[in-house]
Design an enzyme around this catalytic site. Structure first.
Site, PDB file in Angstrom:
ATOM      1  N   ASP A   3      -0.560  -7.590   4.673  1.00 50.77           N
ATOM      2  CA  ASP A   3      -0.733  -6.216   5.119  1.00 50.77           C
ATOM      3  C   ASP A   3       0.077  -5.318   4.200  1.00 50.77           C
ATOM      4  O   ASP A   3       1.312  -5.418   4.145  1.00 50.77           O
ATOM      5  CB  ASP A   3      -0.246  -6.079   6.568  1.00 50.77           C
ATOM      6  CG  ASP A   3      -0.441  -4.684   7.140  1.00 50.77           C
ATOM      7  OD1 ASP A   3      -0.704  -3.747   6.365  1.00 50.77           O
ATOM      8  OD2 ASP A   3      -0.325  -4.530   8.369  1.00 50.77           O
ATOM      9  N   HIS A  20      -7.157   0.088  10.353  1.00 51.74           N
ATOM     10  CA  HIS A  20      -6.464  -0.515   9.218  1.00 51.74           C
ATOM     11  C   HIS A  20      -7.014  -1.917   8.932  1.00 51.74           C
ATOM     12  O   HIS A  20      -7.341  -2.670   9.854  1.00 51.74           O
ATOM     13  CB  HIS A  20      -4.969  -0.603   9.538  1.00 51.74           C
ATOM     14  CG  HIS A  20      -4.120  -1.074   8.408  1.00 51.74           C
ATOM     15  ND1 HIS A  20      -4.060  -0.418   7.195  1.00 51.74           N
ATOM     16  CD2 HIS A  20      -3.294  -2.149   8.296  1.00 51.74           C
ATOM     17  CE1 HIS A  20      -3.217  -1.055   6.394  1.00 51.74           C
ATOM     18  NE2 HIS A  20      -2.755  -2.117   7.032  1.00 51.74           N
ATOM     19  N   CYS A  63      -6.503   0.801   2.462  1.00 49.52           N
ATOM     20  CA  CYS A  63      -6.326  -0.539   3.032  1.00 49.52           C
ATOM     21  C   CYS A  63      -7.502  -1.455   2.730  1.00 49.52           C
ATOM     22  O   CYS A  63      -7.330  -2.673   2.570  1.00 49.52           O
ATOM     23  CB  CYS A  63      -6.091  -0.464   4.538  1.00 49.52           C
ATOM     24  SG  CYS A  63      -7.405   0.358   5.465  1.00 49.52           S
ATOM     25  N   GLN A  79       0.861  -1.181   0.000  1.00 52.32           N
ATOM     26  CA  GLN A  79       0.000   0.000   0.000  1.00 52.32           C
ATOM     27  C   GLN A  79       0.895   1.227   0.000  1.00 52.32           C
ATOM     28  O   GLN A  79       1.658   1.451   0.938  1.00 52.32           O
ATOM     29  CB  GLN A  79      -0.918   0.004   1.226  1.00 52.32           C
ATOM     30  CG  GLN A  79      -1.805   1.230   1.331  1.00 52.32           C
ATOM     31  CD  GLN A  79      -2.675   1.218   2.578  1.00 52.32           C
ATOM     32  OE1 GLN A  79      -2.918   0.178   3.171  1.00 52.32           O
ATOM     33  NE2 GLN A  79      -3.132   2.390   2.981  1.00 52.32           N
TER      34      GLN A  79
END
Length: 245
Positions: A199, A184, A92, A86
């Site tokens: 992630d 998140h 996210c 990201q």
């Protein structure tokens, strides 16, 4: 407590994907709790879990220590794991959705609309300025100069989702790219019998050990519990499962 703004954004993105041909046998559902009786309410099988959690000082300290530990000791990550970073703020939910779908594309049964689904992934990757730079999935798509059925379907899907978006109240709108958000999304997936945490803020996937199609939800919940145990005073946790309809 569930952040409704991010939830609305995620639901609209999934609606977009359904417009592009994802099989109706799959859906996103809330995980109402970590207890066995509440987990039994989630339809099976489950192929991905999206966890929403607060970014706190405790978590940031753990994240730094975890990264240093893995870089020093190494870990096993299968080449078939799709992972993207990201690089812009407040994306996210989009990253989590792409991680969940891209790592289960064989199960989604896109059928005749598979090419359109690929176009959607390319569309999202291009929007996030990640295509060809941070992503590991390569899709070859050939189109002629004139509008194809797939291109028309993509345009129709955008129109339908935008039309639905107009019905969402202003207080539920997604945050702007510059707005500071301390919540998140991450994705938990089963790839090749291993449970991976994906992630976009981290430099690589995290391998949490072995899992199976039958035990994946319970195994993913154990990972979620670790997030909650690190911040026992926090209540802002929520899990969403990509499961059978």
């Amino acid at each position: 407590m569930f952040d409704y703004t991010l939830g609305i954004t995620l639901c609209l993105l999934f609606q977009f994907l359904k417009q592009l041909g994802i099989h109706p046998d799959w859906q996103f559902v809330d995980v109402y709790g970590m207890e066995p009786e509440l987990l039994s309410m989630v339809p099976r099988p489950v192929c991905a879990v999206l966890l929403l959690f607060p970014i706190t000082e405790k978590y940031e300290t753990f994240r730094t220590e975890e990264e240093e530990r893995i870089k020093a000791k190494g870990q096993d990550v299968k080449s078939s794991v799709y992972f993207m970073k990201q690089t812009i703020n407040n994306a996210c939910g989009t990253i989590g959705l792409i991680h969940a779908i891209a790592n289960n594309r064989e199960k989604m049964n896109f059928g005749e609309c598979y090419l359109v689904a690929c176009l959607f992934l390319l569309y999202c990757c291009s929007f996030l300025l990640l295509l060809g730079k941070q992503s590991t999935l390569t899709v070859a798509v050939s189109c002629n100069d004139e509008g194809t059925d797939e291109q028309h379907a993509l345009e129709d899907a955008e129109v339908n989702v935008c039309r639905s978006y107009k019905d969402v109240d202003l207080f539920c709108r997604a945050p702007s790219i510059d707005e500071k958000v301390d919540l998140h999304f991450i994705a938990l997936v089963n790839v090749g019998g291993h449970l991976y945490e994906l992630d976009g803020r981290k430099p690589f996937p995290i391998n949490h050990g072995q899992t199976s199609d039958d035990s994946f939800l319970e195994d993913a919940v154990e990972v979620c519990k670790k997030f909650m145990e690190r911040d026992p005073e926090e209540l802002r946790f929520n899990a969403i499962a990509l499961s059978a309809a």
